[in-house]
Design an enzyme around this catalytic site. Structure first.
Site, PDB file in Angstrom:
ATOM      1  NE  ARG A   1      -3.694   2.034   2.706  1.00 49.81           N
ATOM      2  CZ  ARG A   1      -3.769   2.635   3.890  1.00 49.81           C
ATOM      3  NH1 ARG A   1      -3.109   2.129   4.923  1.00 49.81           N
ATOM      4  NH2 ARG A   1      -4.498   3.707   4.052  1.00 49.81           N
TER       5      ARG A   1
ATOM      6  CG  HIS B   1      -1.889   4.741  -0.926  1.00 49.86           C
ATOM      7  ND1 HIS B   1      -2.841   5.208  -0.054  1.00 49.86           N
ATOM      8  CD2 HIS B   1      -2.420   3.623  -1.483  1.00 49.86           C
ATOM      9  CE1 HIS B   1      -3.897   4.409  -0.076  1.00 49.86           C
ATOM     10  NE2 HIS B   1      -3.651   3.433  -0.938  1.00 49.86           N
TER      11      HIS B   1
ATOM     12  CG  HIS C   1      -8.007  -5.134  -2.589  1.00 45.87           C
ATOM     13  ND1 HIS C   1      -9.106  -4.454  -3.077  1.00 45.87           N
ATOM     14  CD2 HIS C   1      -7.221  -4.192  -2.009  1.00 45.87           C
ATOM     15  CE1 HIS C   1      -8.993  -3.172  -2.805  1.00 45.87           C
ATOM     16  NE2 HIS C   1      -7.859  -2.985  -2.158  1.00 45.87           N
ATOM     17  CB  THR C   2      -4.979 -11.693  -3.169  1.00 42.90           C
ATOM     18  OG1 THR C   2      -5.144 -13.047  -2.769  1.00 42.90           O
ATOM     19  CG2 THR C   2      -3.505 -11.396  -3.371  1.00 42.90           C
TER      20      THR C   2
ATOM     21  CB  THR D   1      -8.052 -13.852   0.407  1.00 40.16           C
ATOM     22  OG1 THR D   1      -6.848 -13.306   0.970  1.00 40.16           O
ATOM     23  CG2 THR D   1      -8.322 -13.219  -0.946  1.00 40.16           C
TER      24      THR D   1
ATOM     25  CG  ASP E   1      -3.763 -17.090  -3.695  1.00 39.64           C
ATOM     26  OD1 ASP E   1      -4.542 -16.108  -3.553  1.00 39.64           O
ATOM     27  OD2 ASP E   1      -3.784 -18.056  -2.914  1.00 39.64           O
TER      28      ASP E   1
ATOM     29  CG  ASP F   1     -13.113  -5.259  -3.619  1.00 42.26           C
ATOM     30  OD1 ASP F   1     -12.068  -4.895  -4.185  1.00 42.26           O
ATOM     31  OD2 ASP F   1     -13.267  -5.201  -2.385  1.00 42.26           O
TER      32      ASP F   1
END
Length: 404
Positions: A143, A147, A276-277, A309, A316, A337
């Site tokens: 992140r 950012h 986002h995984t 997740t 993954d 999402d």
């Protein structure tokens, strides 16, 4: 320490105080094209570190000056551009190295480093790997890099006003942007690494940490380049509002507005969303997610938040599978999402990545590298490659109409 001087360096025609010769001046008399800084064999190193001679590397937005000064004389090498491997190619570290970087206030997070040194970048990467092992901080380092780079605006010519990966996120004014809540913790984590490697810019360190975190979590090798130049003052930070929001009224339109502004397309939007995984959303920071779930109540790290997740430290294609199925209330699905499977164009890629992890990894690696390059100013201009993985032939101005 040995420094190869620029061609413009010449022996002074009428050097003052000719009865006083410093080590550097005597070397200059023999070798006009180079400057060697080392004590005479009969002189202990400690004496060179005292008042007799001091070496300083001074960096500003437009020039670098290496000066050797004594009680009665001084000698300077000036360059019209920032220090870089291309402008002072033969800089080699010696016992004087700590004194070179002394004036950079290494303990301050506002330090502006010169262009990054490849050897220090490689060493910093190894330290980042150890940090990841001990702190399991992969998501927040990803992140951090995103950012800092995600502020790029291809419609603005000038650097640094156009945004992009330029190290501006280290300043409080940008850290306090709503989208950056909690990222101060990422800066605290990597501060010891920045203090240790003065020859690595903040912009490079943020992107190095982000790419390394992806790779160490089981993700693809990112074809990164380095050599990014830092902004030097908080006045050069981008205005708030350039980063994507989690719950806009029209999620698909919002994603396109933000990422098209950076020069990215629908495939790259979906691929990048797949990061986002990793990680969790904390309601106290973003306003989204549960305080804790069965997947986050025991950490690792500080417990709590809601993950996308079940194995939220593993990179993954689970993110796409879980959003498509939406069978577990303990897994987070933001409006942005859900839009990946609702918008017809996005859905083509989301469906593909849910079925084919190899395709996701390939597209993600390319998109991540591109995001890290957008708007950045490189020194040298073609960038620095660490592992022979060149990726695209990147020029600093490729994604904007500017000249930097």
């Amino acid at each position: 320490m040995r420094v190869c001087a620029p061609q413009a360096l010449k022996k002074p025609a009428n050097p003052p105080h000719q009865h006083i010769k410093t080590v550097a001046q005597s070397q200059m008399a023999q070798y006009p094209s180079s400057l060697t800084l080392s004590p005479p064999k009969s002189q202990p190193m400690a004496s060179l570190r005292g008042s007799a001679a001091t070496v300083r590397l001074l960096h500003s937005a437009s020039r670098v000056r290496l000066s050797l000064s004594s009680a009665s004389s001084s000698l300077s090498i000036s360059s019209s551009s920032s220090y870089s491997p291309s402008s002072l190619k033969c800089l080699q570290f010696s016992p004087l190295a700590p004194h070179i970087f002394k004036d950079q206030n290494r303990s301050s997070m506002s330090t502006v480093a010169a262009a990054s040194d490849p050897a220090q970048l490689k060493s910093a990467r190894e330290d980042i790997k150890e940090l990841l092992k001990s702190k399991s901080c992969h998501p927040i380092l990803v992140r951090l890099g995103w950012h800092d780079s995600g502020t790029y605006n291809k419609n603005i010519e000038e650097w640094p006003r156009r945004g992009g990966a330029n190290g501006s996120l280290r300043f409080d004014i940008e850290l306090k942007h709503a989208a950056n809540a909690g990222l101060v913790n990422a800066l605290k984590l990597i501060k010891p690494i920045k203090d240790k490697y003065s020859g690595v810019t903040y912009a490079d360190l943020f992107q190095l940490a982000s790419a390394t975190a992806i790779e160490e979590a089981g993700g693809p090798k990112i074809p990164m380049k380095y050599g990014r130049v830092d902004v030097s003052a908080p006045e050069e930070c981008p205005e708030e509002g350039r980063l994507p929001a989690a719950g806009p009224p029209k999620p698909a339109d919002h994603l396109r507005e933000v990422f098209y502004r950076m020069g990215l397309n629908d495939k790259e939007i979906v691929a990048l969303s797949g990061a986002h995984t990793l990680g969790r959303s904390r309601p106290e920071r973003s306003g989204w997610g549960k305080p804790e779930t069965k997947y986050t109540k025991n950490g690792p790290g500080a417990p709590g938040g809601q993950s996308w997740t079940a194995e939220w430290l593993k990179f993954d294609n689970s993110y796409f599978k879980d959003i498509k199925q939406r069978k577990d209330d303990d897994l987070l699905v933001l409006p942005t999402d859900a839009a990946l499977f609702e918008d017809p164009s996005f859905k083509v890629y989301a469906e593909k990545y849910a079925e084919d992890q190899e395709a996701f990894f390939k597209d993600y690696a390319e998109a991540h590298a591109k995001l890290s390059n957008l708007g950045a100013k490189f020194d040298p201009q073609e960038g620095i490659v660490l592992d022979g993985v060149a990726g695209e032939k990147f020029m600093a101005a490729k994604y904007s109409s500017g000249k930097d």
